[in-house]
Write a protein that holds these residues in place. Structure first.
Motif, mmCIF file in Angstrom:
data_model
loop_
_atom_site.group_PDB
_atom_site.id
_atom_site.type_symbol
_atom_site.label_atom_id
_atom_site.label_comp_id
_atom_site.label_asym_id
_atom_site.label_seq_id
_atom_site.Cartn_x
_atom_site.Cartn_y
_atom_site.Cartn_z
ATOM 1 N N THR A 108 0.820 -1.215 0.000
ATOM 2 C CA THR A 108 0.000 0.000 0.000
ATOM 3 C C THR A 108 0.855 1.267 0.000
ATOM 4 N N SER A 109 1.892 1.277 0.807
ATOM 5 C CA SER A 109 2.752 2.464 0.860
ATOM 6 C C SER A 109 3.522 2.629 -0.445
ATOM 7 N N ARG A 110 3.942 1.508 -1.040
ATOM 8 C CA ARG A 110 4.727 1.593 -2.272
ATOM 9 C C ARG A 110 3.873 2.095 -3.441
ATOM 10 N N THR A 111 2.577 1.702 -3.472
ATOM 11 C CA THR A 111 1.713 2.218 -4.534
ATOM 12 C C THR A 111 1.510 3.727 -4.383
ATOM 13 N N SER A 112 1.383 4.201 -3.141
ATOM 14 C CA SER A 112 1.230 5.648 -2.916
ATOM 15 C C SER A 112 2.482 6.402 -3.335
ATOM 16 N N ALA A 113 3.642 5.801 -3.075
ATOM 17 C CA ALA A 113 4.906 6.474 -3.407
ATOM 18 C C ALA A 113 5.018 6.765 -4.897
ATOM 19 N N CYS A 114 4.472 5.883 -5.737
ATOM 20 C CA CYS A 114 4.606 6.044 -7.192
ATOM 21 C C CYS A 114 4.085 7.402 -7.668
ATOM 22 N N GLY A 115 3.043 7.902 -7.028
ATOM 23 C CA GLY A 115 2.446 9.158 -7.466
ATOM 24 C C GLY A 115 3.153 10.399 -6.972
ATOM 25 N N LEU A 116 4.193 10.243 -6.132
ATOM 26 C CA LEU A 116 4.850 11.408 -5.516
ATOM 27 C C LEU A 116 6.187 11.764 -6.155
ATOM 28 N N TYR A 117 6.713 10.878 -6.992
ATOM 29 C CA TYR A 117 8.029 11.134 -7.586
ATOM 30 C C TYR A 117 8.019 12.376 -8.483
ATOM 31 N N ALA A 118 6.981 12.526 -9.278
ATOM 32 C CA ALA A 118 6.942 13.622 -10.257
ATOM 33 C C ALA A 118 6.947 14.987 -9.584
#
Length: 597
Positions: free
Chosen positions: A141-151
């Protein structure tokens, strides 16, 4: 002093009590009032007491957590401005790891809003470490959320940290968990827009190719999400780079063994066409577009068919005919006889739009026979889609070439057992009338329009009255007097009281476009006669109609015909008749007084 201290603690105490209440709605309401509580506490106590409390103690229903995530995204002014924005990260970080997807998405959205307010130094100090922690979380769950924060993070950090972030996104894109790879695929396009071109080519494109060919556990859900990322990446590269680096992957997606991936390509085909440019479209995409039009899955064919018009319009004008005639047109001819109703309906909604592109001669020779086939289709939505888009053909070849085949289709639709189909054809009747002309309309369609006034469904009768008004606007008042007004008013003598009421409804509508002398001479006597009707519903609709037409009448008619009629109705035994006639009398008296003033 003690009282002042108690007062200052009161907002937090109330919040704690409400958040522990068993009633979910009460807890939800308390979360929605967080901004009010924060204002009462002040910025310092909000930072030092309220935010830590929310970080440590919130475990609740998903709707409460979602509301909290939304509230925190707008909390920056309440904690003292951008310099203190980082204090909002801990509670949102916790919310970004919960199991419920919508809560995580809202927390991620709020984190993005807060990241924008961070200075570059604060991004490096506070936000980038948060992204790293989420990326390395034990739960997916945390890793899926992280994907949207890199940009949102990447453009504001140092070169060395950028390298770490690219490496972190690479790990997420190759994660063992399909949900994480799906999240990485869906957010790759956003990340690609902020990554330097050299790293885009050397690092992100290989990741995209890997995701677009994801075969682990047959994860077509990863591959289909990668399609959109690929289109975004294509928009950032030159045609030469697209052909070399991305085109093979797009080709594979268009022929993927999973229909869902092919459907995604079909659904995004126009965006892909715009992203890759003219040369690649002509040399490569036309072939794949026609292939999707012949796909074995009806959903793919329907989605592609709906894009035919836009695909052809987006072709450069000098190659449109060259591409369409040998490639697209044969595929369109096959689709006209497709076994699936939805494919034909999608085609029918756009095929008429090809006429302006192909010109008069090609339309008459190639498209007209296809229109006529679709007009005779057994499915009403296919026929309706053709009729709905006649204007584009009319501009190219004129309506008369279609009229003989058009009429049987219109009649069938007008008598369709499904009332919604009948309603749709009524709504298109003014357009048809305008295109066919008054002579053809009177000969072939006038009786049809009148028949709708006595339909068994009220919605049809109501639409039919509105249709009359629009026809009068097209053909003029003289036509209305000679053709429809007499027919409408004759319905006042119909044995069926519903049809007598339809007369009143039609008068209400026609009065808006008829001159006062027509209303006074023809309509008022009919309305007055219906005031003696045996059915109360008719009588109280007489009162409503009298009130409606009063502004169009002269004072003499109102005093000598309208007012006496309403006064008589006001003494009616039926309560509804008395009520509506009383309302109408008040309106009439007010109108007379206004004129005298």
């Amino acid at each position: 002093m003690a009282n002042a201290e108690e007062d200052s603690l009161y907002p937090i105490a109330v919040l704690i009590d409400e958040l522990r209440n068993e009633d979910v709605q009460l807890r939800l309401n308390s979360i929605k009032k967080l901004s009010t509580i924060a204002l009462a506490l002040g910025v310092e106590r909000t930072r030092t007491e309220l935010i830590p409390f929310l970080t440590d103690t919130i475990e609740d229903e998903d709707e409460v957590l979602w509301a909290l995530a939304e509230q925190l995204g707008h909390f920056i002014p309440l904690v003292g401005g951008s310099e203190y924005a980082s204090c909002l990260l801990p509670p949102l970080e916790n919310l970004a790891t919960v199991e419920e997807t919508v809560v995580r998405e809202k927390a991620t959205e709020s984190l993005k809003m807060i990241a924008v307010e961070h200075s570059p130094a604060d991004v490096e100090k506070h936000f980038a470490p948060l992204v790293k922690r989420l990326s390395q979380g034990e739960w997916f769950t945390s890793r899926t959320s992280a994907c949207g924060l890199y940009a949102v993070c990447y453009p504001h950090v140092s070169i060395s940290l950028k390298q770490e972030l690219r490496l972190g996104f690479t790990r997420l894109s190759t994660d063992d968990t399909p949900m994480v790879r799906r999240a990485a695929a869906s957010k790759m396009g956003e990340f690609a827009k902020v990554v330097e071109v050299e790293h885009l080519k050397s690092e992100l494109i290989p990741l995209f190719i890997n995701l677009a060919n994801d075969e682990q556990f047959s994860q077509d859900s990863v591959r289909l999400l990668a399609v959109e990322a690929g289109i975004t990446i294509a928009g950032l590269l030159s045609e030469a780079d697209i052909e070399q680096l991305l085109l093979p992957t797009f080709r594979s997606a268009a022929a993927d063994k999973s229909w869902r991936v092919r459907f995604m390509i079909a659904d995004k085909f126009i965006e892909l066409q715009k992203a890759v440019g003219r040369t690649i479209t002509k040399n490569h995409l036309v072939f794949h577009f026609c292939g999707l039009l012949k796909d074995v899955e009806a959903e793919v064919r329907a989605s592609t068919a709906a894009k035919i018009k836009d695909f052809c319009l987006n072709l450069p004008a000098d190659i449109q005919e060259e591409v369409m005639m040998p490639n697209v047109l044969p595929a369109v001819k096959e689709l006209v006889c497709d076994a699936n109703q939805h494919v034909k309906a999608a085609l029918a909604s756009v095929i008429m739009g090809l006429s302006p592109i192909m010109g008069k001669d090609n339309t008459v020779q190639h498209l007209l026979p296809l229109f006529l086939i679709l007009l005779k289709d057994e499915h009403s939505d296919v026929r309706l889609n053709i009729i709905s888009n006649l204007d584009s053909v009319n501009k190219v070849i004129g309506i008369h070439q279609l009229s003989q085949s058009l009429l049987p289709a219109i009649v069938e639709l007008a008598e369709d057992p499904k009332w919604r189909v009948r309603l749709a054809i009524i709504e298109h009747m003014p357009l048809l009338a305008e295109q066919l002309g008054v002579e053809f309309f009177d000969e072939k369609l006038n009786s049809l329009c009148m028949s709708w006034l006595v339909d068994g469904v009220f919605a049809i009768r109501s639409a039919a009255t509105s249709n009359l008004k629009r026809l009068v606007a097209i053909f003029g008042m003289e036509w209305a007097q000679n053709t429809i007004i007499t027919k409408v008013l004759s319905m006042a003598r119909d044995p069926n009281y519903l049809h007598r009421m339809t007369t009143l409804f039609a008068i209400n509508v026609l009065a808006e476009v008829c001159p006062p002398d027509v209303i006074t001479k023809f309509m008022v006597p009919v309305i007055s006669n219906l005031a003696n009707d045996a059915v109360p519903n008719v009588r109280f609709n007489v009162a409503k109609t009298m009130a409606k037409i009063t502004p169009a009448l002269d004072s003499y008619t109102i005093e000598n015909q309208v007012k006496p009629c309403l006064t008589r109705l006001y003494t009616d035994d039926d309560h509804d008749v008395k009520y509506f006639s009383g309302e109408a009398l008040e309106a009439v008296v007010a109108a007379l007084e206004a004129r005298k003033a």
